[in-house]
Write an enzyme that holds these catalytic residues in place. Structure first.
Site, short mmCIF file in Angstrom:
data_model
loop_
_atom_site.label_atom_id
_atom_site.label_comp_id
_atom_site.label_asym_id
_atom_site.label_seq_id
_atom_site.Cartn_x
_atom_site.Cartn_y
_atom_site.Cartn_z
N GLY A 13 -24.50 10.69 -25.54
CA GLY A 13 -24.33 10.80 -24.09
C GLY A 13 -23.01 11.49 -23.75
CB SER A 107 -21.86 10.57 -32.14
OG SER A 107 -22.71 10.65 -31.04
CG ASP A 130 -21.82 3.01 -23.07
OD1 ASP A 130 -22.03 3.28 -21.88
OD2 ASP A 130 -22.63 3.30 -23.99
NE ARG A 174 -25.89 3.39 -26.26
CZ ARG A 174 -26.90 4.26 -26.24
NH1 ARG A 174 -28.10 3.87 -26.55
NH2 ARG A 174 -26.70 5.51 -25.93
N GLY A 188 -14.55 -6.09 -5.94
CA GLY A 188 -14.62 -7.38 -5.24
C GLY A 188 -16.03 -7.92 -5.20
CE LYS A 214 -15.82 -22.28 -0.31
NZ LYS A 214 -14.53 -22.77 -0.60
CG ASN A 217 -21.80 -10.58 6.53
OD1 ASN A 217 -21.31 -10.04 5.54
ND2 ASN A 217 -21.77 -10.04 7.72
NE ARG A 248 -33.99 -3.60 1.22
CZ ARG A 248 -34.61 -4.60 1.84
NH1 ARG A 248 -34.72 -5.79 1.27
NH2 ARG A 248 -35.10 -4.44 3.06
#
Ligand code: F6P
Length: 324
Positions: A13, A107, A130, A174, A188, A214, A217, A248
Protein backbone atom coordinates in the site's frame (compact mmCIF):
# COMPACT_ATOMS: atom_id res chain seq x y z
CA UNK A 1 31.26 -7.37 -1.77
CA UNK A 2 31.64 -3.72 -2.75
CA UNK A 3 28.36 -1.95 -3.38
CA UNK A 4 28.36 0.37 -6.40
CA UNK A 5 24.74 0.43 -7.46
CA UNK A 6 21.63 0.66 -5.28
CA UNK A 7 18.15 -0.27 -6.52
CA UNK A 8 15.11 1.27 -4.88
CA UNK A 9 11.45 0.24 -4.99
CA UNK A 10 8.17 0.94 -3.22
CA UNK A 11 5.87 -1.96 -2.46
CA UNK A 12 2.48 -2.74 -0.90
CA UNK A 13 0.00 0.00 0.00
CA UNK A 14 1.38 3.42 -0.91
CA UNK A 15 1.84 5.96 1.89
CA UNK A 16 2.35 9.73 1.93
CA UNK A 17 6.07 10.42 2.30
CA UNK A 18 7.29 7.56 0.11
CA UNK A 19 8.40 10.14 -2.48
CA UNK A 20 10.34 12.08 0.12
CA UNK A 21 12.11 8.83 1.04
CA UNK A 22 12.91 8.03 -2.62
CA UNK A 23 14.33 11.54 -2.99
CA UNK A 24 16.49 11.22 0.12
CA UNK A 25 17.88 7.80 -0.82
CA UNK A 26 18.60 8.93 -4.39
CA UNK A 27 20.29 12.21 -3.59
CA UNK A 28 22.24 10.95 -0.57
CA UNK A 29 23.31 7.90 -2.56
CA UNK A 30 24.52 9.96 -5.52
CA UNK A 31 26.28 12.40 -3.16
CA UNK A 32 28.24 9.44 -1.77
CA UNK A 33 29.23 8.16 -5.21
CA UNK A 34 26.67 5.37 -5.64
CA UNK A 35 24.71 4.74 -8.81
CA UNK A 36 20.97 4.69 -8.00
CA UNK A 37 18.36 2.83 -10.03
CA UNK A 38 14.60 3.23 -9.63
CA UNK A 39 12.56 0.04 -9.95
CA UNK A 40 8.93 0.56 -11.02
CA UNK A 41 5.82 -1.24 -9.70
CA UNK A 42 7.53 -2.81 -6.70
CA UNK A 43 8.70 -6.40 -6.90
CA UNK A 44 6.70 -6.83 -10.12
CA UNK A 45 9.04 -4.40 -11.86
CA UNK A 46 12.04 -6.13 -10.34
CA UNK A 47 10.90 -9.37 -11.93
CA UNK A 48 10.07 -7.81 -15.31
CA UNK A 49 13.05 -5.44 -15.43
CA UNK A 50 11.25 -2.09 -15.27
CA UNK A 51 14.30 -0.21 -14.13
CA UNK A 52 15.72 3.25 -14.87
CA UNK A 53 18.87 4.95 -13.66
CA UNK A 54 18.05 7.95 -11.46
CA UNK A 55 19.80 11.31 -11.46
CA UNK A 56 19.32 14.01 -8.86
CA UNK A 57 16.78 15.58 -11.27
CA UNK A 58 14.72 12.38 -11.38
CA UNK A 59 13.51 13.21 -7.89
CA UNK A 60 12.97 16.97 -8.31
CA UNK A 61 9.68 18.40 -7.08
CA UNK A 62 8.40 15.21 -5.50
CA UNK A 63 8.82 15.88 -1.77
CA UNK A 64 5.33 17.39 -1.51
CA UNK A 65 3.57 14.73 -3.57
CA UNK A 66 1.54 11.88 -2.08
CA UNK A 67 1.64 8.36 -3.51
CA UNK A 68 4.86 7.08 -5.06
CA UNK A 69 6.49 8.10 -8.35
CA UNK A 70 7.86 4.55 -8.56
CA UNK A 71 4.32 3.13 -8.37
CA UNK A 72 3.52 0.19 -6.15
CA UNK A 73 2.10 -3.31 -6.30
CA UNK A 74 1.28 -6.23 -4.08
CA UNK A 75 3.17 -8.95 -5.91
CA UNK A 76 1.95 -12.51 -5.46
CA UNK A 77 4.60 -13.83 -7.88
CA UNK A 78 7.46 -12.49 -5.73
CA UNK A 79 6.14 -14.56 -2.84
CA UNK A 80 7.13 -17.68 -4.81
CA UNK A 81 10.75 -18.95 -5.08
CA UNK A 82 10.47 -18.77 -8.91
CA UNK A 83 9.43 -15.12 -8.75
CA UNK A 84 12.34 -14.23 -6.50
CA UNK A 85 14.77 -16.10 -8.78
CA UNK A 86 13.48 -14.02 -11.69
CA UNK A 87 14.00 -10.86 -9.63
CA UNK A 88 17.56 -11.91 -8.88
CA UNK A 89 18.22 -12.27 -12.62
CA UNK A 90 17.19 -8.61 -13.08
CA UNK A 91 19.50 -7.56 -10.22
CA UNK A 92 22.43 -9.23 -12.01
CA UNK A 93 21.48 -7.89 -15.43
CA UNK A 94 21.08 -4.33 -14.13
CA UNK A 95 24.21 -4.55 -11.97
CA UNK A 96 22.22 -3.72 -8.81
CA UNK A 97 24.29 -4.72 -5.76
CA UNK A 98 21.89 -3.72 -2.97
CA UNK A 99 18.14 -3.31 -2.75
CA UNK A 100 16.20 -0.67 -0.81
CA UNK A 101 12.57 -1.60 -0.16
CA UNK A 102 10.09 0.99 1.09
CA UNK A 103 6.93 -0.72 2.31
CA UNK A 104 5.05 -2.44 5.09
CA UNK A 105 5.07 -5.84 6.69
CA UNK A 106 4.47 -7.97 3.57
CA UNK A 107 7.05 -6.04 1.55
CA UNK A 108 9.74 -6.39 4.21
CA UNK A 109 8.92 -10.09 4.58
CA UNK A 110 9.63 -10.37 0.84
CA UNK A 111 12.92 -8.51 1.27
CA UNK A 112 13.88 -10.79 4.15
CA UNK A 113 13.30 -13.95 2.06
CA UNK A 114 15.12 -12.48 -0.95
CA UNK A 115 18.13 -11.49 1.18
CA UNK A 116 18.32 -14.97 2.71
CA UNK A 117 17.98 -16.88 -0.55
CA UNK A 118 20.35 -14.87 -2.76
CA UNK A 119 22.64 -13.22 -0.23
CA UNK A 120 21.57 -9.81 -1.55
CA UNK A 121 22.08 -6.87 0.83
CA UNK A 122 18.62 -5.45 1.48
CA UNK A 123 17.69 -2.38 3.51
CA UNK A 124 14.07 -1.65 4.43
CA UNK A 125 12.27 1.60 5.13
CA UNK A 126 8.98 1.54 7.07
CA UNK A 127 6.50 2.84 4.50
CA UNK A 128 2.95 2.23 5.69
CA UNK A 129 0.09 4.28 7.07
CA UNK A 130 -0.65 1.54 9.62
CA UNK A 131 2.33 2.23 11.93
CA UNK A 132 2.46 -1.49 12.66
CA UNK A 133 6.14 -2.23 12.05
CA UNK A 134 7.89 -3.41 15.17
CA UNK A 135 10.93 -1.57 16.50
CA UNK A 136 10.17 1.86 15.09
CA UNK A 137 8.08 4.48 16.88
CA UNK A 138 6.74 5.79 13.58
CA UNK A 139 6.27 4.69 10.00
CA UNK A 140 6.31 6.93 6.93
CA UNK A 141 2.76 8.04 6.14
CA UNK A 142 1.19 7.42 9.52
CA UNK A 143 1.20 11.07 10.64
CA UNK A 144 -0.35 12.33 7.40
CA UNK A 145 -3.08 9.71 7.52
CA UNK A 146 -3.79 10.45 11.17
CA UNK A 147 -4.26 14.12 10.27
CA UNK A 148 -6.50 13.21 7.32
CA UNK A 149 -8.70 11.06 9.54
CA UNK A 150 -8.97 13.77 12.18
CA UNK A 151 -9.97 16.32 9.55
CA UNK A 152 -12.71 13.95 8.33
CA UNK A 153 -13.96 13.17 11.84
CA UNK A 154 -14.14 16.89 12.67
CA UNK A 155 -16.45 17.29 9.70
CA UNK A 156 -18.52 14.25 10.64
CA UNK A 157 -18.90 15.71 14.14
CA UNK A 158 -20.63 18.77 12.70
CA UNK A 159 -23.38 16.75 11.10
CA UNK A 160 -23.52 14.24 13.97
CA UNK A 161 -24.18 17.07 16.42
CA UNK A 162 -26.76 18.75 14.18
CA UNK A 163 -28.77 15.53 13.87
CA UNK A 164 -28.01 14.14 17.34
CA UNK A 165 -26.66 10.94 15.83
CA UNK A 166 -24.19 8.22 16.71
CA UNK A 167 -21.58 7.69 14.02
CA UNK A 168 -19.39 4.64 13.60
CA UNK A 169 -16.40 5.78 11.54
CA UNK A 170 -14.26 3.01 10.09
CA UNK A 171 -10.58 3.68 9.54
CA UNK A 172 -7.73 1.65 8.04
CA UNK A 173 -4.98 -0.09 9.97
CA UNK A 174 -5.13 -3.68 8.76
CA UNK A 175 -4.56 -5.64 12.00
CA UNK A 176 -3.39 -2.70 14.09
CA UNK A 177 -5.35 -0.04 15.97
CA UNK A 178 -2.82 2.82 16.03
CA UNK A 179 -4.77 4.94 13.52
CA UNK A 180 -8.10 4.28 15.26
CA UNK A 181 -6.88 4.85 18.81
CA UNK A 182 -4.92 8.01 18.14
CA UNK A 183 -7.43 9.57 15.76
CA UNK A 184 -10.08 8.98 18.44
CA UNK A 185 -7.95 10.84 20.97
CA UNK A 186 -7.17 13.69 18.57
CA UNK A 187 -10.77 14.15 17.41
CA UNK A 188 -12.38 13.87 20.84
CA UNK A 189 -14.29 10.73 19.84
CA UNK A 190 -16.26 8.90 22.52
CA UNK A 191 -14.61 5.54 21.87
CA UNK A 192 -12.27 3.52 19.70
CA UNK A 193 -12.75 -0.12 18.83
CA UNK A 194 -9.34 -1.61 18.15
CA UNK A 195 -8.02 -5.14 17.74
CA UNK A 196 -5.65 -4.66 20.69
CA UNK A 197 -8.60 -4.27 23.09
CA UNK A 198 -11.81 -6.22 23.31
CA UNK A 199 -15.02 -4.32 22.87
CA UNK A 200 -18.37 -5.97 23.22
CA UNK A 201 -21.84 -4.55 22.90
CA UNK A 202 -22.05 -3.85 26.66
CA UNK A 203 -18.95 -1.74 26.60
CA UNK A 204 -20.35 0.13 23.63
CA UNK A 205 -23.57 0.84 25.46
CA UNK A 206 -21.52 2.02 28.39
CA UNK A 207 -19.59 4.49 26.23
CA UNK A 208 -22.52 5.74 24.24
CA UNK A 209 -25.18 5.76 26.94
CA UNK A 210 -22.85 7.53 29.30
CA UNK A 211 -22.20 10.25 26.74
CA UNK A 212 -25.85 10.78 25.99
CA UNK A 213 -26.89 10.80 29.66
CA UNK A 214 -24.34 13.56 30.27
CA UNK A 215 -26.32 15.62 27.75
CA UNK A 216 -23.95 15.01 24.86
CA UNK A 217 -26.12 15.08 21.81
CA UNK A 218 -23.89 13.04 19.53
CA UNK A 219 -21.31 10.28 19.75
CA UNK A 220 -18.49 9.22 17.51
CA UNK A 221 -16.95 5.77 17.71
CA UNK A 222 -13.86 5.11 15.61
CA UNK A 223 -13.67 1.50 14.48
CA UNK A 224 -10.54 -0.17 13.20
CA UNK A 225 -11.24 -2.01 9.95
CA UNK A 226 -11.81 -5.73 10.30
CA UNK A 227 -13.23 -8.27 7.86
CA UNK A 228 -15.59 -9.66 10.50
CA UNK A 229 -16.58 -6.75 12.69
CA UNK A 230 -16.08 -3.37 11.09
CA UNK A 231 -18.22 -0.26 11.59
CA UNK A 232 -21.28 -1.87 9.94
CA UNK A 233 -21.19 -4.76 12.38
CA UNK A 234 -21.23 -2.52 15.45
CA UNK A 235 -23.77 -0.11 13.97
CA UNK A 236 -26.15 -3.01 13.24
CA UNK A 237 -25.79 -4.34 16.77
CA UNK A 238 -26.47 -0.98 18.33
CA UNK A 239 -29.43 -0.35 16.00
CA UNK A 240 -30.95 -3.70 16.96
CA UNK A 241 -30.34 -3.46 20.68
CA UNK A 242 -30.90 0.27 21.17
CA UNK A 243 -33.46 1.37 18.57
CA UNK A 244 -33.79 4.73 20.33
CA UNK A 245 -30.44 5.81 18.88
CA UNK A 246 -30.13 7.29 15.38
CA UNK A 247 -27.06 5.50 13.99
CA UNK A 248 -24.97 6.14 10.87
CA UNK A 249 -21.80 4.61 9.42
CA UNK A 250 -18.98 6.31 7.57
CA UNK A 251 -16.18 4.23 6.03
CA UNK A 252 -13.30 6.53 5.15
CA UNK A 253 -11.57 4.09 2.76
CA UNK A 254 -8.67 4.91 0.47
CA UNK A 255 -8.87 8.67 0.80
CA UNK A 256 -6.87 8.01 3.99
CA UNK A 257 -3.84 6.96 1.94
CA UNK A 258 -3.72 10.01 -0.33
CA UNK A 259 -2.62 13.61 -0.02
CA UNK A 260 0.50 15.65 0.38
CA UNK A 261 2.66 14.36 3.24
CA UNK A 262 2.75 16.30 6.50
CA UNK A 263 5.97 18.11 7.45
CA UNK A 264 6.52 15.41 10.07
CA UNK A 265 6.33 12.62 7.48
CA UNK A 266 8.59 14.50 5.06
CA UNK A 267 11.20 14.96 7.78
CA UNK A 268 10.93 11.35 8.95
CA UNK A 269 11.20 10.03 5.36
CA UNK A 270 14.19 12.27 4.69
CA UNK A 271 16.02 11.23 7.87
CA UNK A 272 15.36 7.53 7.28
CA UNK A 273 16.12 7.78 3.56
CA UNK A 274 19.54 9.29 4.16
CA UNK A 275 19.97 6.78 6.99
CA UNK A 276 19.80 4.05 4.34
CA UNK A 277 23.02 5.26 2.77
CA UNK A 278 24.73 5.58 6.19
CA UNK A 279 23.64 1.99 6.90
CA UNK A 280 25.05 0.69 3.61
CA UNK A 281 28.36 2.49 4.19
CA UNK A 282 28.30 1.11 7.75
CA UNK A 283 28.10 -2.44 6.38
CA UNK A 284 24.56 -2.98 7.71
CA UNK A 285 22.59 -5.66 5.90
CA UNK A 286 19.00 -6.90 6.08
CA UNK A 287 17.75 -4.32 8.51
CA UNK A 288 14.94 -1.81 8.51
CA UNK A 289 15.85 1.76 9.35
CA UNK A 290 13.51 3.13 12.00
CA UNK A 291 13.28 5.83 14.62
CA UNK A 292 13.17 5.33 18.38
CA UNK A 293 13.16 8.19 20.87
CA UNK A 294 14.07 10.48 17.99
CA UNK A 295 17.20 8.44 17.16
CA UNK A 296 17.68 6.59 13.87
CA UNK A 297 18.00 2.85 14.63
CA UNK A 298 18.59 -0.40 12.72
CA UNK A 299 16.02 -3.16 13.25
CA UNK A 300 16.72 -6.67 11.91
CA UNK A 301 14.03 -7.75 9.42
CA UNK A 302 13.08 -10.67 11.68
CA UNK A 303 12.03 -8.16 14.37
CA UNK A 304 10.53 -5.52 12.08
CA UNK A 305 8.03 -8.00 10.62
CA UNK A 306 6.78 -9.27 13.99
CA UNK A 307 3.05 -8.82 14.25
CA UNK A 308 2.89 -7.75 17.88
CA UNK A 309 4.02 -4.12 17.98
CA UNK A 310 2.82 -3.01 21.41
CA UNK A 311 0.20 -0.34 21.79
CA UNK A 312 0.54 2.02 24.74
CA UNK A 313 -2.36 0.73 26.87
CA UNK A 314 -2.42 3.98 28.78
CA UNK A 315 -3.89 5.61 25.67
CA UNK A 316 -6.95 3.38 26.01
CA UNK A 317 -7.46 4.60 29.59
CA UNK A 318 -6.91 8.22 28.60
CA UNK A 319 -9.55 8.06 25.88
CA UNK A 320 -12.00 6.39 28.25
CA UNK A 321 -11.47 9.03 30.94
CA UNK A 322 -11.80 11.95 28.55
CA UNK A 323 -14.99 10.73 26.91
CA UNK A 324 -17.19 11.21 30.03
O1 F6P B 1 -1.36 -1.48 4.67
C1 F6P B 1 -1.94 -0.30 4.24
C2 F6P B 1 -3.41 -0.46 4.00
O2 F6P B 1 -3.94 0.78 3.62
C3 F6P B 1 -4.21 -1.06 5.17
O3 F6P B 1 -4.51 -0.11 6.16
C4 F6P B 1 -5.41 -1.62 4.46
O4 F6P B 1 -5.95 -2.70 5.17
C5 F6P B 1 -4.84 -2.09 3.15
O5 F6P B 1 -3.63 -1.36 2.94
C6 F6P B 1 -5.73 -1.89 1.95
O6 F6P B 1 -5.13 -2.46 0.85
P1 F6P B 1 -5.57 -2.25 -0.66
O7 F6P B 1 -5.21 -0.85 -1.05
O8 F6P B 1 -4.81 -3.26 -1.41
O9 F6P B 1 -7.05 -2.44 -0.69
Amino acid sequence: MKINCIGILTSGGDSPGMNAAIRAVTRTGIAHGFKVKGIYRGYEGLMTDEVAEFTTESVSNIIARGGTILKSARSKAFMTPEGRAQAYETMKKEGIDALVVIGGNGSLTGAHLFAQEFNVPCIGLPGTIDNDLYGTDLTIGYDTTLNTIVECVDKIRDTATSHERIFFVEVMGRDAGFLAQNSAIASGAEAAIIPEDSTDADQLEHFIGRGIRKSKNSSIVIVSESPKCGAMFYADRVKKEYPQYDVRVSILGHLQRGGSPSARDRILATRLGSGVIDAIIDGQRNVMIGVRNDQVVYIPFTDAIRSDKPMNKNLIKVLDTLSI
